[in-house]
Scaffold this motif. Structure first.
Motif, PDB file in Angstrom:
ATOM      1  N   ASP A   1       0.829  -1.215   0.000  1.00 25.33           N
ATOM      2  CA  ASP A   1       0.000   0.000   0.000  1.00 25.33           C
ATOM      3  C   ASP A   1       0.857   1.257   0.000  1.00 25.33           C
ATOM      4  O   ASP A   1       0.552   2.228  -0.686  1.00 25.33           O
ATOM      5  N   LEU A   2       1.938   1.237   0.773  1.00 25.90           N
ATOM      6  CA  LEU A   2       2.844   2.381   0.807  1.00 25.90           C
ATOM      7  C   LEU A   2       3.496   2.581  -0.555  1.00 25.90           C
ATOM      8  O   LEU A   2       3.557   3.713  -1.063  1.00 25.90           O
ATOM      9  N   ALA A   3       3.977   1.506  -1.165  1.00 24.50           N
ATOM     10  CA  ALA A   3       4.598   1.614  -2.492  1.00 24.50           C
ATOM     11  C   ALA A   3       3.620   2.203  -3.498  1.00 24.50           C
ATOM     12  O   ALA A   3       3.978   3.086  -4.286  1.00 24.50           O
ATOM     13  N   ARG A   4       2.371   1.743  -3.463  1.00 28.51           N
ATOM     14  CA  ARG A   4       1.344   2.298  -4.363  1.00 28.51           C
ATOM     15  C   ARG A   4       1.128   3.785  -4.106  1.00 28.51           C
ATOM     16  O   ARG A   4       1.044   4.582  -5.035  1.00 28.51           O
ATOM     17  N   SER A   5       1.020   4.165  -2.838  1.00 28.15           N
ATOM     18  CA  SER A   5       0.806   5.579  -2.491  1.00 28.15           C
ATOM     19  C   SER A   5       1.954   6.439  -2.992  1.00 28.15           C
ATOM     20  O   SER A   5       1.742   7.534  -3.524  1.00 28.15           O
ATOM     21  N   LEU A   6       3.173   5.952  -2.806  1.00 27.70           N
ATOM     22  CA  LEU A   6       4.343   6.706  -3.259  1.00 27.70           C
ATOM     23  C   LEU A   6       4.384   6.801  -4.785  1.00 27.70           C
ATOM     24  O   LEU A   6       4.742   7.849  -5.334  1.00 27.70           O
ATOM     25  N   LEU A   7       4.012   5.730  -5.468  1.00 27.98           N
ATOM     26  CA  LEU A   7       3.949   5.773  -6.938  1.00 27.98           C
ATOM     27  C   LEU A   7       2.897   6.780  -7.401  1.00 27.98           C
ATOM     28  O   LEU A   7       3.152   7.586  -8.299  1.00 27.98           O
ATOM     29  N   ARG A   8       1.712   6.731  -6.788  1.00 24.94           N
ATOM     30  CA  ARG A   8       0.639   7.668  -7.166  1.00 24.94           C
ATOM     31  C   ARG A   8       1.057   9.112  -6.930  1.00 24.94           C
ATOM     32  O   ARG A   8       0.681  10.000  -7.685  1.00 24.94           O
ATOM     33  N   ALA A   9       1.854   9.351  -5.887  1.00 25.85           N
ATOM     34  CA  ALA A   9       2.282  10.712  -5.548  1.00 25.85           C
ATOM     35  C   ALA A   9       3.522  11.144  -6.334  1.00 25.85           C
ATOM     36  O   ALA A   9       3.989  12.274  -6.161  1.00 25.85           O
ATOM     37  N   GLY A  10       4.038  10.269  -7.186  1.00 27.94           N
ATOM     38  CA  GLY A  10       5.222  10.615  -7.973  1.00 27.94           C
ATOM     39  C   GLY A  10       6.492  10.692  -7.140  1.00 27.94           C
ATOM     40  O   GLY A  10       7.417  11.418  -7.490  1.00 27.94           O
ATOM     41  N   LEU A  11       6.556   9.926  -6.049  1.00 27.85           N
ATOM     42  CA  LEU A  11       7.698  10.002  -5.145  1.00 27.85           C
ATOM     43  C   LEU A  11       8.692   8.852  -5.307  1.00 27.85           C
ATOM     44  O   LEU A  11       9.745   8.868  -4.679  1.00 27.85           O
ATOM     45  N   VAL A  12       8.369   7.867  -6.120  1.00 32.49           N
ATOM     46  CA  VAL A  12       9.302   6.757  -6.366  1.00 32.49           C
ATOM     47  C   VAL A  12      10.188   7.140  -7.541  1.00 32.49           C
ATOM     48  O   VAL A  12       9.702   7.533  -8.599  1.00 32.49           O
ATOM     49  N   ASP A  13      11.482   7.018  -7.348  1.00 35.10           N
ATOM     50  CA  ASP A  13      12.435   7.344  -8.403  1.00 35.10           C
ATOM     51  C   ASP A  13      12.878   6.110  -9.170  1.00 35.10           C
ATOM     52  O   ASP A  13      13.232   6.199 -10.346  1.00 35.10           O
ATOM     53  N   GLU A  14      12.887   4.973  -8.505  1.00 33.79           N
ATOM     54  CA  GLU A  14      13.348   3.750  -9.163  1.00 33.79           C
ATOM     55  C   GLU A  14      12.597   2.551  -8.596  1.00 33.79           C
ATOM     56  O   GLU A  14      12.324   2.485  -7.405  1.00 33.79           O
ATOM     57  N   LEU A  15      12.260   1.625  -9.495  1.00 36.63           N
ATOM     58  CA  LEU A  15      11.668   0.346  -9.118  1.00 36.63           C
ATOM     59  C   LEU A  15      12.704  -0.738  -9.379  1.00 36.63           C
ATOM     60  O   LEU A  15      13.273  -0.798 -10.468  1.00 36.63           O
ATOM     61  N   ARG A  16      12.943  -1.576  -8.394  1.00 38.50           N
ATOM     62  CA  ARG A  16      13.845  -2.717  -8.563  1.00 38.50           C
ATOM     63  C   ARG A  16      13.000  -3.939  -8.257  1.00 38.50           C
ATOM     64  O   ARG A  16      12.640  -4.180  -7.108  1.00 38.50           O
ATOM     65  N   LEU A  17      12.665  -4.669  -9.306  1.00 35.23           N
ATOM     66  CA  LEU A  17      11.720  -5.773  -9.192  1.00 35.23           C
ATOM     67  C   LEU A  17      12.405  -7.120  -9.367  1.00 35.23           C
ATOM     68  O   LEU A  17      13.268  -7.283 -10.227  1.00 35.23           O
ATOM     69  N   VAL A  18      11.964  -8.068  -8.577  1.00 37.05           N
ATOM     70  CA  VAL A  18      12.303  -9.467  -8.769  1.00 37.05           C
ATOM     71  C   VAL A  18      10.993 -10.113  -9.211  1.00 37.05           C
ATOM     72  O   VAL A  18      10.041 -10.197  -8.427  1.00 37.05           O
ATOM     73  N   VAL A  19      10.937 -10.523 -10.473  1.00 37.94           N
ATOM     74  CA  VAL A  19       9.720 -11.087 -11.042  1.00 37.94           C
ATOM     75  C   VAL A  19       9.871 -12.602 -11.067  1.00 37.94           C
ATOM     76  O   VAL A  19      10.690 -13.150 -11.814  1.00 37.94           O
ATOM     77  N   ALA A  20       9.083 -13.264 -10.237  1.00 36.22           N
ATOM     78  CA  ALA A  20       9.147 -14.719 -10.124  1.00 36.22           C
ATOM     79  C   ALA A  20       8.532 -15.372 -11.354  1.00 36.22           C
ATOM     80  O   ALA A  20       7.552 -14.858 -11.904  1.00 36.22           O
ATOM     81  N   PRO A  21       9.065 -16.500 -11.768  1.00 36.94           N
ATOM     82  CA  PRO A  21       8.500 -17.214 -12.918  1.00 36.94           C
ATOM     83  C   PRO A  21       7.267 -18.025 -12.500  1.00 36.94           C
ATOM     84  O   PRO A  21       7.191 -19.238 -12.674  1.00 36.94           O
ATOM     85  N   THR A  22       6.307 -17.313 -11.914  1.00 34.47           N
ATOM     86  CA  THR A  22       5.108 -17.936 -11.371  1.00 34.47           C
ATOM     87  C   THR A  22       3.922 -17.008 -11.594  1.00 34.47           C
ATOM     88  O   THR A  22       4.053 -15.795 -11.444  1.00 34.47           O
ATOM     89  N   VAL A  23       2.782 -17.582 -11.922  1.00 32.99           N
ATOM     90  CA  VAL A  23       1.528 -16.831 -11.954  1.00 32.99           C
ATOM     91  C   VAL A  23       0.825 -17.133 -10.638  1.00 32.99           C
ATOM     92  O   VAL A  23       0.450 -18.282 -10.377  1.00 32.99           O
TER      93      VAL A  23
END
Length: 179
Positions: free
Chosen positions: A120-142
């Protein structure tokens, strides 16, 4: 100015909730990626739910390198109520003025400000334009179900900074958020 860097474990379909239910192999390449992320951070923002879960787990954990990092780093917890579970270097950050508080942290001297989990915090920060970088680990799973990182987030343009595939098939992708 410091950067806000959100490090998130997600399934291929974007689920970020309970990554232990879809991320089965955390290999050496993924450990190296995490190590790089935390070596660049000297402050962490956490949502209240994540704080309460982690304050009960990490102080006694020996899962390295994250345990030493998260136990020692200053943690700013976005909450509207006092912190009831003690944890080293944790302070409450008033959630009603999140934007101003994060902007103030960004102006301070230091390295990156990390966001780990805390959907929820990450979403709020994204909506507010406060995230500068996303570092994602995308699992090979649905995962199929669970809270997704990008629910209720407006169109956000990203610039690919780096991508790597781990031996277990996870994608490690780093994006700058374009403004």
């Amino acid at each position: 100015m410091r950067r806000v860097v959100a490090y998130e474990l997600v399934s291929l379909d974007g689920v970020a909730e309970s990554p232990d239910s879809f991320l089965f192999d955390f290999d050496e390449v993924m450990h190296d990626h995490l190590r790089e992320v935390i070596e660049e951070q000297d402050t962490v923002l956490l949502g209240r739910r994540m704080y309460d879960e982690w304050a009960a787990y990490w102080p006694t954990s020996d899962m390295q390198p994250f345990a030493d990092f998260i136990n020692a780093v200053p943690k700013h917890v976005v909450t509207s109520t006092p912190l009831t579970t003690p944890w080293t270097n944790a302070t409450a950050l008033d959630g009603t003025s999140l934007g101003a508080s994060v902007e103030e942290l960004k102006r301070e001297d230091g390295r990156d400000i990390g966001v780990h989990g805390s959907i929820d915090l990450a979403r709020s920060l994204l909506r507010a334009g406060l995230v500068d970088e996303l570092r994602l680990v995308v699992a090979p799973t649905v995962a199929g179900r669970g809270r997704r990182l990008f629910e209720d987030v407006d169109l956000t343009r990203l610039e690919l900074l780096r991508s790597t595939t781990s031996p277990s098939g996870a994608l490690l992708v780093d994006y700058a958020v374009r403004r």
